[in-house]
Design an enzyme around this catalytic site. Structure first.
Site, PDB file in Angstrom:
ATOM      1  CD  GLU A 163      -3.951   1.270   2.801  1.00  0.00           C
ATOM      2  OE1 GLU A 163      -4.074   1.867   1.549  1.00  0.00           O
ATOM      3  OE2 GLU A 163      -4.011   2.242   3.698  1.00  0.00           O
ATOM      4  CD  GLU A 344      -0.362   3.506   5.325  1.00  0.00           C
ATOM      5  OE1 GLU A 344      -1.023   4.325   4.994  1.00  0.00           O
ATOM      6  OE2 GLU A 344       0.384   2.824   4.579  1.00  0.00           O
TER       7      GLU A 344
END
Ligand code: IFM
Length: 454
Positions: A163, A344
């Site tokens: 991320e 995720e």
């Protein structure tokens, strides 16, 4: 059942959120250790000094993963544990921890997925400018080489970054995360240097690990204008550029998305874009919900808004919109043409232990079922999705929310660090076993899954 044979079912964690052992065996401070020392940075003044104590309890955690029947486990390396100064001399005791973890995973027939960077930059490098210093591309490449040479005989799955949109925007643009900087130039320099570091690390991993399978992990969430106003519509486009496109687009296509091109151009040296766009093997996706966006006076001109009243929300207020997950998978598939691994997905829920010692987290099970169904719709529509990792294995340190939000399928008593699998862990294990059995049953007699694929 639309998940293909050899679909990878896993769980993800990160070093800072789980390991603890903040001062053990030569580990030094990361930017998050330092950031959390100032008051008001995390709920209740929580820190990750002990976290889930995964550093000492990894064997128990691997045994738990085995009982769940996981194919794979994604973890990250704590850069300040293996290189206390961020560069230069390696720390043998820190490196040895990941040897133990990797060997335990392999002994349990769980494939290690190793992420180089999940937000815990060595403070020693932040003191030199951190992600704002162009030299970091070389420091990151050296760190990648250390990791590749140490573990590449046993680990083949490598992610460069987790991320990058979140740690650059929140850490250097909005000042909400470590290192707590809110500055336009800092944000744009950080974005470019992270992209450059990604490209350099891909080359190093390719060079040093035979058979490496390499990707980066991007958080992508549709950005929806909170109202019909042109200002909100423009804000949604700006946030989408920073959140969804600032990393995967240059990494795949050697250009910044058009809303960012002017802002990024002062930092781009000749040859940079080609160095960033190195071929990778898969697209890692983290997805939770869509963003609703409104115009804002902050430095990107875009802020987060509550969803409309009719959109269901999780216990922590995040919109629950499985269709956005399906659409995101289809969009990635059509734009990037790479195998996709969902690395995720999950939710925080209201978890409590009942009188019999169980955690009946029905909200999480409902969320996971709905999102698994959305993923299967995307696969049925042609998206090349090859794996799904739940966030998270354990209730861990949730950044600014400290321990107040529980994302795990395994409950962690934060006083004793005792682990208790929740009902969702049992559901996940049963779902994996059922899919595996079905995949076997549908293969022609006598053919193994691998042979069928080949
Ligand atoms: O806990 C985080 C993780 O570190 C990055 N992705 C989102 C998760 C939930 O907020």
């Amino acid at each position: 059942m639309t998940t293909p044979p050899r679909f990878v079912w896993g769980a993800s964690t990160s070093a800072f959120q789980t390991e603890g052992a903040a001062h053990d065996d030569g580990r030094t401070d990361s930017i998050w250790d330092v950031f959390l020392r100032a008051p008001g940075r995390a709920s209740h003044g929580d820190t990750a000094e002990v976290a889930c104590d995964h550093y000492h309890r990894y064997a128990e955690d691997v045994a738990l993963m085995r009982t769940l029947g996981l194919d794979a486990y994604r973890f990250s390396i704590a850069w300040p544990r293996v290189l206390p100064d961020g560069r230069g001399a390696a720390n043998e005791a820190g490196l040895a921890f990941y040897d133990r973890l990797i060997d335990a995973l392999l002994a349990a027939e769980i494939e290690p997925w190793l992420c180089l960077y999940h937000w815990d930059l060595p403070q020693a490098l932040e003191a030199l400018g951190g992600w704002q210093n162009r030299d970091i591309a070389g420091w990151f490449a050296d760190y990648a080489a250390l990791v590749a040479r140490r573990y590449g005989d046993r680990v083949k799955r490598f992610a460069t970054f987790n991320e990058p949109c979140v740690f650059t925007l929140f850490g250097y643009g909005l000042g909400w995360h470590a290192p707590g900087i809110a500055d336009t130039a800092a944000l744009h320099k950080a974005i470019h240097h992270v992209n450059l570091s990604h490209g350099r690390a891909v080359d190093v991993l390719r060079r040093d690990v035979a058979g490496a399978s390499i990707g980066a992990i991007h958080n992508r969430q549709p950005c929806i204008a909170a109202s019909d106003s042109p200002d909100d519509a423009a804000a949604a486009l700006r946030l989408a550029a920073y959140w969804n496109d600032a990393f995967p687009v240059p990494q795949a296509f050697a250009r910044y998305p058009s809303p960012l091109q002017d802002a990024m151009s002062p930092y781009i040296a000749p040859g940079d874009m080609a160095d960033i766009a190195r071929p990778v093997d898969w697209f890692g996706l983290n997805h939770y919900s869509p963003h609703y966006v409104k115009a804002d006076g902050n430095l990107i001109g875009a802020g987060f808004s509550a969803p409309p009243a009719d959109v269901p929300r999780s216990a922590i207020g995040w919109p629950v919109v499985p269709g956005a997950f399906r659409d995101t998978l289809l969009d990635i598939d059509s734009r990037f043409r790479l195998p996709i691994y969902v690395l995720e997905n999950g939710t925080a829920a209201e978890d409590s232990i009942d009188a019999s010692g169980h955690i009946q987290d029905d909200d999480r099970i409902r969320y996971l079922k709905a999102y698994a169904a959305a993923m299967e719709q995307a696969i049925a529509a042609g998206a090349d999705v090859r794996g799904y990792f739940v966030w998270s294995l354990l209730d861990n340190f949730e950044w600014g929310a400290g321990y107040s939000q529980r994302f795990g399928i395994v409950y962690v008593d934060h006083a004793t660090r005792r682990r208790i699998p929740k009902a969702s862990a049992r559901w996940y294990a049963e779902m994996i076993a059922a899919r595996r059995a079905l995949a076997h049953a549908t293969l022609p007699h006598g053919l193994t899954e691998r042979a069928a694929e080949e």
